[in-house]
Design a protein around this motif. Structure first.
Motif, PDB file in Angstrom:
ATOM      1  N   ARG A  89       0.833  -1.213   0.000  1.00  0.00           N
ATOM      2  CA  ARG A  89       0.000   0.000   0.000  1.00  0.00           C
ATOM      3  C   ARG A  89       0.862   1.255   0.000  1.00  0.00           C
ATOM      4  O   ARG A  89       0.571   2.229  -0.698  1.00  0.00           O
ATOM      5  CB  ARG A  89      -0.950  -0.003   1.206  1.00  0.00           C
ATOM      6  CG  ARG A  89      -2.145  -0.917   1.029  1.00  0.00           C
ATOM      7  CD  ARG A  89      -3.219  -0.665   2.075  1.00  0.00           C
ATOM      8  NE  ARG A  89      -2.789  -0.913   3.440  1.00  0.00           N
ATOM      9  CZ  ARG A  89      -2.958  -2.062   4.088  1.00  0.00           C
ATOM     10  NH1 ARG A  89      -3.572  -3.071   3.506  1.00  0.00           N
ATOM     11  NH2 ARG A  89      -2.541  -2.191   5.330  1.00  0.00           N
ATOM     12  N   PHE A  90       1.936   1.260   0.799  1.00  0.00           N
ATOM     13  CA  PHE A  90       2.836   2.413   0.809  1.00  0.00           C
ATOM     14  C   PHE A  90       3.486   2.610  -0.552  1.00  0.00           C
ATOM     15  O   PHE A  90       3.527   3.733  -1.080  1.00  0.00           O
ATOM     16  CB  PHE A  90       3.916   2.264   1.889  1.00  0.00           C
ATOM     17  CG  PHE A  90       5.010   3.277   1.752  1.00  0.00           C
ATOM     18  CD1 PHE A  90       4.774   4.610   2.056  1.00  0.00           C
ATOM     19  CD2 PHE A  90       6.269   2.912   1.301  1.00  0.00           C
ATOM     20  CE1 PHE A  90       5.776   5.562   1.912  1.00  0.00           C
ATOM     21  CE2 PHE A  90       7.269   3.857   1.156  1.00  0.00           C
ATOM     22  CZ  PHE A  90       7.024   5.179   1.461  1.00  0.00           C
ATOM     23  N   ILE A  91       3.994   1.542  -1.141  1.00  0.00           N
ATOM     24  CA  ILE A  91       4.658   1.648  -2.441  1.00  0.00           C
ATOM     25  C   ILE A  91       3.664   2.086  -3.510  1.00  0.00           C
ATOM     26  O   ILE A  91       3.983   2.922  -4.360  1.00  0.00           O
ATOM     27  CB  ILE A  91       5.363   0.320  -2.799  1.00  0.00           C
ATOM     28  CG1 ILE A  91       6.577   0.139  -1.870  1.00  0.00           C
ATOM     29  CG2 ILE A  91       5.782   0.293  -4.263  1.00  0.00           C
ATOM     30  CD1 ILE A  91       7.262  -1.200  -1.970  1.00  0.00           C
ATOM     31  N   ALA A  92       2.428   1.571  -3.463  1.00  0.00           N
ATOM     32  CA  ALA A  92       1.406   1.984  -4.437  1.00  0.00           C
ATOM     33  C   ALA A  92       1.062   3.466  -4.270  1.00  0.00           C
ATOM     34  O   ALA A  92       0.936   4.196  -5.267  1.00  0.00           O
ATOM     35  CB  ALA A  92       0.153   1.128  -4.280  1.00  0.00           C
ATOM     36  N   ALA A  93       0.933   3.928  -3.028  1.00  0.00           N
ATOM     37  CA  ALA A  93       0.626   5.340  -2.791  1.00  0.00           C
ATOM     38  C   ALA A  93       1.778   6.223  -3.261  1.00  0.00           C
ATOM     39  O   ALA A  93       1.549   7.288  -3.851  1.00  0.00           O
ATOM     40  CB  ALA A  93       0.355   5.581  -1.304  1.00  0.00           C
ATOM     41  N   THR A  94       3.000   5.778  -3.045  1.00  0.00           N
ATOM     42  CA  THR A  94       4.161   6.553  -3.476  1.00  0.00           C
ATOM     43  C   THR A  94       4.284   6.544  -4.998  1.00  0.00           C
ATOM     44  O   THR A  94       4.623   7.561  -5.603  1.00  0.00           O
ATOM     45  CB  THR A  94       5.446   6.006  -2.823  1.00  0.00           C
ATOM     46  OG1 THR A  94       5.245   5.914  -1.420  1.00  0.00           O
ATOM     47  CG2 THR A  94       6.630   6.913  -3.085  1.00  0.00           C
ATOM     48  N   ASN A  95       3.994   5.408  -5.626  1.00  0.00           N
ATOM     49  CA  ASN A  95       4.002   5.357  -7.090  1.00  0.00           C
ATOM     50  C   ASN A  95       2.936   6.274  -7.670  1.00  0.00           C
ATOM     51  O   ASN A  95       3.173   6.970  -8.661  1.00  0.00           O
ATOM     52  CB  ASN A  95       3.792   3.927  -7.590  1.00  0.00           C
ATOM     53  CG  ASN A  95       5.027   3.069  -7.412  1.00  0.00           C
ATOM     54  OD1 ASN A  95       6.142   3.571  -7.285  1.00  0.00           O
ATOM     55  ND2 ASN A  95       4.837   1.767  -7.386  1.00  0.00           N
ATOM     56  N   THR A 123       1.547  11.222 -10.426  1.00  0.00           N
ATOM     57  CA  THR A 123       0.713  12.414 -10.429  1.00  0.00           C
ATOM     58  C   THR A 123       1.545  13.683 -10.492  1.00  0.00           C
ATOM     59  O   THR A 123       1.217  14.617 -11.221  1.00  0.00           O
ATOM     60  CB  THR A 123      -0.178  12.439  -9.171  1.00  0.00           C
ATOM     61  OG1 THR A 123      -0.964  11.264  -9.154  1.00  0.00           O
ATOM     62  CG2 THR A 123      -1.079  13.657  -9.160  1.00  0.00           C
ATOM     63  N   ILE A 124       2.624  13.709  -9.741  1.00  0.00           N
ATOM     64  CA  ILE A 124       3.451  14.914  -9.650  1.00  0.00           C
ATOM     65  C   ILE A 124       4.437  14.900 -10.813  1.00  0.00           C
ATOM     66  O   ILE A 124       5.500  14.294 -10.741  1.00  0.00           O
ATOM     67  CB  ILE A 124       4.164  14.993  -8.283  1.00  0.00           C
ATOM     68  CG1 ILE A 124       3.118  15.041  -7.179  1.00  0.00           C
ATOM     69  CG2 ILE A 124       5.097  16.191  -8.222  1.00  0.00           C
ATOM     70  CD1 ILE A 124       3.665  14.955  -5.786  1.00  0.00           C
ATOM     71  N   LEU A 142      11.571  12.790   0.606  1.00  0.00           N
ATOM     72  CA  LEU A 142      11.639  11.836   1.710  1.00  0.00           C
ATOM     73  C   LEU A 142      10.859  10.564   1.379  1.00  0.00           C
ATOM     74  O   LEU A 142      11.368   9.451   1.532  1.00  0.00           O
ATOM     75  CB  LEU A 142      11.084  12.463   2.991  1.00  0.00           C
ATOM     76  CG  LEU A 142      10.861  11.502   4.157  1.00  0.00           C
ATOM     77  CD1 LEU A 142      12.189  11.028   4.714  1.00  0.00           C
ATOM     78  CD2 LEU A 142      10.037  12.155   5.226  1.00  0.00           C
ATOM     79  N   LEU A 143       9.630  10.724   0.910  1.00  0.00           N
ATOM     80  CA  LEU A 143       8.803   9.560   0.588  1.00  0.00           C
ATOM     81  C   LEU A 143       9.428   8.727  -0.529  1.00  0.00           C
ATOM     82  O   LEU A 143       9.448   7.496  -0.472  1.00  0.00           O
ATOM     83  CB  LEU A 143       7.390  10.001   0.213  1.00  0.00           C
ATOM     84  CG  LEU A 143       6.579  10.585   1.372  1.00  0.00           C
ATOM     85  CD1 LEU A 143       5.339  11.307   0.850  1.00  0.00           C
ATOM     86  CD2 LEU A 143       6.208   9.513   2.369  1.00  0.00           C
ATOM     87  N   LYS A 144       9.965   9.378  -1.555  1.00  0.00           N
ATOM     88  CA  LYS A 144      10.619   8.650  -2.650  1.00  0.00           C
ATOM     89  C   LYS A 144      11.861   7.913  -2.159  1.00  0.00           C
ATOM     90  O   LYS A 144      12.122   6.782  -2.564  1.00  0.00           O
ATOM     91  CB  LYS A 144      10.983   9.606  -3.783  1.00  0.00           C
ATOM     92  CG  LYS A 144       9.795   9.982  -4.632  1.00  0.00           C
ATOM     93  CD  LYS A 144      10.227  10.671  -5.895  1.00  0.00           C
ATOM     94  CE  LYS A 144      11.082   9.743  -6.696  1.00  0.00           C
ATOM     95  NZ  LYS A 144      11.122   9.996  -8.109  1.00  0.00           N
ATOM     96  N   SER A 145      12.627   8.559  -1.278  1.00  0.00           N
ATOM     97  CA  SER A 145      13.834   7.946  -0.754  1.00  0.00           C
ATOM     98  C   SER A 145      13.508   6.689   0.061  1.00  0.00           C
ATOM     99  O   SER A 145      14.170   5.658  -0.075  1.00  0.00           O
ATOM    100  CB  SER A 145      14.584   8.957   0.114  1.00  0.00           C
ATOM    101  OG  SER A 145      15.676   8.352   0.749  1.00  0.00           O
ATOM    102  N   ILE A 146      12.485   6.783   0.897  1.00  0.00           N
ATOM    103  CA  ILE A 146      12.081   5.627   1.699  1.00  0.00           C
ATOM    104  C   ILE A 146      11.603   4.496   0.801  1.00  0.00           C
ATOM    105  O   ILE A 146      11.948   3.329   1.003  1.00  0.00           O
ATOM    106  CB  ILE A 146      11.007   6.034   2.723  1.00  0.00           C
ATOM    107  CG1 ILE A 146      11.620   6.952   3.780  1.00  0.00           C
ATOM    108  CG2 ILE A 146      10.375   4.803   3.373  1.00  0.00           C
ATOM    109  CD1 ILE A 146      10.621   7.577   4.718  1.00  0.00           C
ATOM    110  N   LYS A 147      10.820   4.838  -0.221  1.00  0.00           N
ATOM    111  CA  LYS A 147      10.337   3.814  -1.163  1.00  0.00           C
ATOM    112  C   LYS A 147      11.513   3.127  -1.865  1.00  0.00           C
ATOM    113  O   LYS A 147      11.560   1.896  -1.963  1.00  0.00           O
ATOM    114  CB  LYS A 147       9.401   4.422  -2.198  1.00  0.00           C
ATOM    115  CG  LYS A 147       8.842   3.378  -3.169  1.00  0.00           C
ATOM    116  CD  LYS A 147       8.126   4.026  -4.318  1.00  0.00           C
ATOM    117  CE  LYS A 147       9.039   3.988  -5.441  1.00  0.00           C
ATOM    118  NZ  LYS A 147       8.844   4.067  -6.739  1.00  0.00           N
TER     119      LYS A 147
END
Length: 164
Positions: free
Chosen positions: A21-27, A32-33, A76-81
């Motif tokens: 779910r985290f990876i899907a939300a980050t993708n 989107t961005i 930050l979110l991309k780095s964690i992913k």
């Protein structure tokens, strides 16, 4: 009697599903961005009122979200992913320090200052469950934050009709 599935991916509360779910939300956030630089200097409005908290043990101020703008939060979110998908080996080879590595070093430093040996293996199960609960909590919050950042970006760009 209730039947328990042998497939861990079918359990909505499994670690694997929380990670997916985290990876899907980050993708979704990444797709989107389209122009991340537009996020610079745009403050990230918090969903909940995250006020400055006082840490009980030494009465210092703690800021729950240290990212100052949407762009830093996005990075930050991309780095964690990326750390979750590729592990720390890739980052070690490139010589950079990830947020995950910094957290591990900080935890090691804290255990040294508390007088606990870092390689203590007497209560592995307890330590595992402690970190598993923490991982569930952090990944759930990061998933919500990735969705929130995506929706904030859509509002800033004017694509309100694209929101979920």
């Amino acid at each position: 009697m209730m039947e328990i599935s042998s497939d861990p991916a079918s359990n909505k509360n499994s670690l694997i599903n929380v990670m997916h779910r985290f990876i899907a939300a980050t993708n979704n956030m990444d797709e989107t961005i389209m122009v991340p630089s537009l996020l610079r200097d745009v403050p990230l409005e918090e969903q909940e009122s995250q006020q400055v908290e006082v840490v009980e043990n030494n009465n210092e101020l703690s800021y729950p979200n240290k990212q100052r703008d949407m762009y830093e939060h996005y990075l930050l979110l991309k780095s964690i992913k990326n750390d979750m998908e590729w592990g720390l080996l890739k980052r070690e080879m490139s010589g950079g320090a990830s947020f995950l590595e910094m957290a591990v070093k900080q935890e090691e430093q804290q255990s040294i200052t508390r007088g606990l040996p870092v390689d203590e293996s007497s209560d592995l199960e307890g330590r595992f469950h402690y970190h598993l609960r923490g991982l569930f909590g952090v990944l759930s919050k990061l998933t919500v934050q990735a969705d929130h950042l995506t929706n904030c970006y859509k509002r800033e760009i004017g694509g309100v009709n694209f929101m979920r």
